[in-house]
Every structure is written in C-alpha cells, then in structure tokens.
Design a protein around this motif. Structure first.
Motif, PDB file in Angstrom:
ATOM      1  N   LYS A 260     -10.691  -1.329  -1.224  1.00  0.00           N
ATOM      2  CA  LYS A 260      -9.327  -0.821  -1.302  1.00  0.00           C
ATOM      3  C   LYS A 260      -8.349  -1.991  -1.218  1.00  0.00           C
ATOM      4  O   LYS A 260      -8.430  -2.803  -0.294  1.00  0.00           O
ATOM      5  N   VAL A 261      -7.415  -2.034  -2.182  1.00  0.00           N
ATOM      6  CA  VAL A 261      -6.427  -3.112  -2.229  1.00  0.00           C
ATOM      7  C   VAL A 261      -5.062  -2.497  -2.499  1.00  0.00           C
ATOM      8  O   VAL A 261      -4.908  -1.655  -3.400  1.00  0.00           O
ATOM      9  N   THR A 279     -12.580   0.444  -5.658  1.00  0.00           N
ATOM     10  CA  THR A 279     -12.484   1.864  -6.000  1.00  0.00           C
ATOM     11  C   THR A 279     -11.065   2.394  -5.858  1.00  0.00           C
ATOM     12  O   THR A 279     -10.772   3.490  -6.342  1.00  0.00           O
ATOM     13  N   TYR A 280     -10.174   1.645  -5.210  1.00  0.00           N
ATOM     14  CA  TYR A 280      -8.784   2.064  -5.001  1.00  0.00           C
ATOM     15  C   TYR A 280      -7.885   0.856  -5.187  1.00  0.00           C
ATOM     16  O   TYR A 280      -8.109  -0.198  -4.584  1.00  0.00           O
ATOM     17  N   LEU A 281      -6.843   1.015  -6.029  1.00  0.00           N
ATOM     18  CA  LEU A 281      -5.889  -0.061  -6.260  1.00  0.00           C
ATOM     19  C   LEU A 281      -4.492   0.527  -6.326  1.00  0.00           C
ATOM     20  O   LEU A 281      -4.194   1.358  -7.183  1.00  0.00           O
ATOM     21  N   ASP A 282      -3.637   0.095  -5.403  1.00  0.00           N
ATOM     22  CA  ASP A 282      -2.217   0.453  -5.383  1.00  0.00           C
ATOM     23  C   ASP A 282      -1.449  -0.818  -5.703  1.00  0.00           C
ATOM     24  O   ASP A 282      -1.272  -1.690  -4.845  1.00  0.00           O
ATOM     25  N   ARG A 309     -11.602   4.398  -8.925  1.00  0.00           N
ATOM     26  CA  ARG A 309     -11.519   5.855  -8.917  1.00  0.00           C
ATOM     27  C   ARG A 309     -10.082   6.348  -8.753  1.00  0.00           C
ATOM     28  O   ARG A 309      -9.771   7.472  -9.126  1.00  0.00           O
ATOM     29  N   GLU A 310      -9.226   5.528  -8.175  1.00  0.00           N
ATOM     30  CA  GLU A 310      -7.811   5.860  -8.021  1.00  0.00           C
ATOM     31  C   GLU A 310      -6.981   4.620  -8.324  1.00  0.00           C
ATOM     32  O   GLU A 310      -7.242   3.543  -7.790  1.00  0.00           O
ATOM     33  N   LEU A 311      -5.981   4.803  -9.186  1.00  0.00           N
ATOM     34  CA  LEU A 311      -5.123   3.708  -9.608  1.00  0.00           C
ATOM     35  C   LEU A 311      -3.672   4.136  -9.497  1.00  0.00           C
ATOM     36  O   LEU A 311      -3.277   5.174 -10.034  1.00  0.00           O
TER      37      LEU A 311
END
Length: 456
Positions: A260-261, A279-282, A309-311
């Motif tokens: 996660k980042v 798997t997660y990038l904000d 999986r989430e952007l």
C-alpha cells in the motif's frame, strides 16, 4: 600476644535450617507449599516469590478459578501489598486497553507503566505495545527507549506535525538518522507535512534513500544494507506544499512486502523491484508536469504495478518558475495499459479545479480494465457533513466525460458514485442505462435505484 578480637579457631560452615528454608522459598515454592499445586494454572516467578500468609493459603477454590497473569507471574516484591480486583482481569484484555490508549495518547504507555508493579511488568514485557513511534510527542530519548523495548517486533513510524506546528528540522533529522539502522524492522512508514519548510524532503528522506559505501579493498561501491525495508507493508508520503522537483529512490530499491502506497506532492523513482507487488495506490500528482507528460508519468507507474486492485488518481497543478527536468519512460508505448486485477478506480479533482482535468480523461482512455467493478468520481471540495456546504454547479464538460466513460469502463461495472461537481441529476441516467449490471448508484451520498432510471 594474640589479639582478643581474633578467633581462636575457625567456625565450620553448616547449613542451618533457617537458611535451608529461605532457599526452598526461592527455588522450590510448590514443594514447600503443596496447597499451590492444586492450582495448575497458577504461575509463580521464583525471583519474586514471597511466603504467602496463612489466610491466602486457605483461600477458597473460587479465588483461583481464573488467576490473572499479572498477579501470578509478575508479583509485586512487597509481601503485604493489597491487590486490587482489576488485577484479576485477563492480561489479553489489559494489553488491548493499553494498545487502544496508546493510539489516543503517545505517552499513555508511560503513564500506565507507573501505576503499579503488575501493570508495569505487563506493559514492559509486551513488546508489541512499543512498536509505534510518533514525532509529535516522542523525543529522541523516548524513541531509543521504545525501539529497545520493542525488541524484535516490527515498528510503525508516524511523523505528522499538526498544521499549527512547524516541523523542527534538527529534531526531524536526528530522529530519522536514529531510525535508519532499524529501517528493516519498519512495518508502516508515514510522513505528513502540512506547512511549508525548505528542503524538508531532503531532511526526511535522506537517511532512507539510496546509500553507498566505498570498499577500499576491492575499489567498488556497495549499497548499505541498513536502508533495506524488509518488513515494510505500507508507505505514506504527503507534502502538498513541496517545491522540490527531484526524484527520490527509497530504501535502495528493496521492500519485498510493500503493498500500500499513498503519495502527495513528491516524485519517486518508480523501481520495479520496489513497487511491483502493490495492490493499493493513492496517487496525487505532484504538479511539476502537466498534460501528456503527466499522463505518461502515471502510465509508467501503473505499468510497473500491474497487480493493483485499487487505484486512486488526482491531478494537481502548480505554478512553476522554470522548466522541470523529466526523463520519459521508455516502456510507455502508444496504446492501452492493461490492469487485469484492478477492481476499484477513484478519479478525484482538486478543490481549485474549475473543470475536469484533461489528464484524467486522457489517462482513462489509455487504461484497459477488464475486471473493474467500482468507479468513484470524487470532488475534494465536496463536504456533505459540513453545514455551510452548498451545492456547486456541475463541470461544464461533464456529459462529454460521461460519454467517454461509457467507452473506457467495462459494462460489468456494479458500483458507480458521483459527488460534488461530478453530480448532475440530468445526466445520471447515462450510466444507469448503459451499464446493465449496475446495482448501486450514489449521487452526493444518496442512493438511487438504477432500475427506476432505466424504466423512466
């Protein structure tokens, strides 16, 4: 003449009964007091065991039905101490209370460890309670003590000064240099700065960036292993007021567990060895580049992180005096970028934007998302819980953007939300009629039945 104070003969060493009893009290308490053997779950620490009073030995069996670890294992050295009923609580419950309290107050563990001897021993010997390091309330001395008490446990580092406090550059540099040798134990690393300060990223990230050591024996440079983040799972770097345009290569490119980042206002060298398993990038764009250059920069990042999986994407513009050096990625080819595992996509607009950023629509047209299930259109100006919030006019090019989304977004999408300037009640029927499998449609937080819009 012999002195009258000198003994005429040496006295032989004998093991007296009193000395034997004292040794038995310390070493074999269960043999000397067989009444304690019936309590199989009653643990005794031989180093602090005291001879119990007769009234305690004749206690009812119900008193030992649920003995507390804090009462049995960590007994107070004071023999006549009256134990409070709170000591009968299970140690797991006390540890959970201590953990929750430490999130509210950084000095909570210091407070509870000075309440009584059992609580102190329980807090000191529970190493996971000391893994959280905070910049706001912990000085350099407390950081050293917490790292020592955490022993081999992973660490959670949070450096987030409030808006009313400017970061102390000297204290920040000392704490980051203290943390650098233990960076392999860090599980989560969060840096949030709200106020501007020059050279802030250099001070904060310098100790954890690429470091080299010169070996005089073989005349070569080797990366220092101390900056390898072997246990890092979550990384947060936010500094919206940043004006430093350089790229930072973190942890010498080694973070095998990073998933996660969250980034805002920083440029990073997007190394495949570091960000391939995300798997997660904000990601909030730093604003040093715009237009096609910014789109290619983001595409180069998502091409490396194909397991997302989430952007979450937001583009921000800033006024710059000069030109920013940008080296384009060679692997950004014309065509679509495949993200086969992406299930949730969030497109956000900044508070100061007066129209939909063209980078958002251009980026979406370059992505191929076969398994996308949720699309969220977020307006950072939108605050439904605020009493003074007023509905803003929708974006001028909203209909054109929704038409583009019909082509770029797969028809299997099930969740669609629009808020703030993304919301236009005259246009909400477009996604409802186009996406047949759409099961949830929210406009400004209000749930709307897509079936009723299709029949209208």
């Amino acid at each position: 003449m012999p002195s009258i104070l000198r003994r005429s003969r040496r006295r032989e060493l004998t093991l007296t009964p009193s000395f034997t009893s004292a040794i038995q009290d310390k070493v074999l308490p269960l043999q000397r007091f067989p009444e304690l053997i019936s309590c199989s779950s009653f643990l005794v620490d031989p180093t602090t065991f005291r001879s119990p009073s007769p009234s305690r030995l004749i206690a009812k069996s119900s008193d030992f039905s649920r003995p507390s670890l804090t009462f049995s294992l960590y007994r107070s050295p004071i023999s006549n101490l009256q134990h409070h009923p709170v000591h009968t609580l299970p140690p797991e419950l006390l540890i959970r209370i201590f953990e929750l309290g430490s999130f509210e107050d950084a000095l909570f563990l210091i407070t509870v460890s000075h309440v009584c001897h059992p609580w102190r021993m329980l807090a000191v010997h529970t190493h996971t309670l000391w893994r959280r390091l905070s910049f706001g309330s912990h000085g350099l001395r407390l950081w050293k003590e917490r790292i020592a008490r955490a022993h081999g446990c992973s660490l959670d580092v949070t450096i987030a000064p409030s808006r009313h406090h400017f970061p102390d550059m000297g204290a920040l540099a000392l704490q980051l240099h203290l943390l650098a040798p233990h960076i392999s134990r860090v599980r989560s690393f969060e840096l949030r700065f709200l106020n501007y300060s020059p050279f802030l990223w250099n001070t904060a990230l310098g100790p954890v960036c690429h470091q080299e050591q010169w070996d005089n024996n073989i005349d070569t440079c080797a990366v220092a292993p101390s900056v390898h983040a072997l246990q890092l799972e979550e990384l947060t770097l936010c500094y919206p007021e940043n004006d430093d345009t350089k790229e930072f290569a973190l942890f010498a490119g080694v973070a095998p567990r990073l998933q996660k980042v969250t980034l805002d206002g920083i440029r990073l060298t997007w190394l495949p060895e570091l960000y391939r398993q995300l798997t997660y990038l904000d990601y909030t764009h730093h604003g040093f580049t715009a237009g096609r250059t910014a789109v290619n920069e983001v595409l180069g990042m998502v091409r490396v992180s194909r397991a997302l999986r989430e952007l979450r994407i937001c583009f921000r513009r800033r006024a710059l005096d000069g030109e920013v050096l940008y080296l384009p990625h060679d692997d950004v080819l014309p065509g679509q970028t495949h993200l086969p595992q992406l299930e949730r996509l969030v497109l956000a607009v900044d508070k100061l934007d007066i129209e939909i950023p063209p980078e958002l629509t251009s980026l979406l047209s370059r992505l191929f998302l076969p398994n996308l299930r949720e699309l969220h259109l977020v307006d950072l100006r939108f605050q439904p819980a605020h009493r003074r919030w007023r509905k803003s006019a929708p974006f001028p090019g909203l209909r054109a953007a929704l038409s583009l989304f019909q082509v770029a977004i797969p028809s299997t999408i099930r969740v669609w939300t629009m808020a703030g300037r993304w919301a236009d009640h005259s246009s909400i029927h477009i996604p409802a009629k186009h996406f047949r499998e759409l099961g949830s449609l929210k406009v400004d937080g209000v749930e709307i039945d897509p079936k009723s819009l299709r029949l209208a």
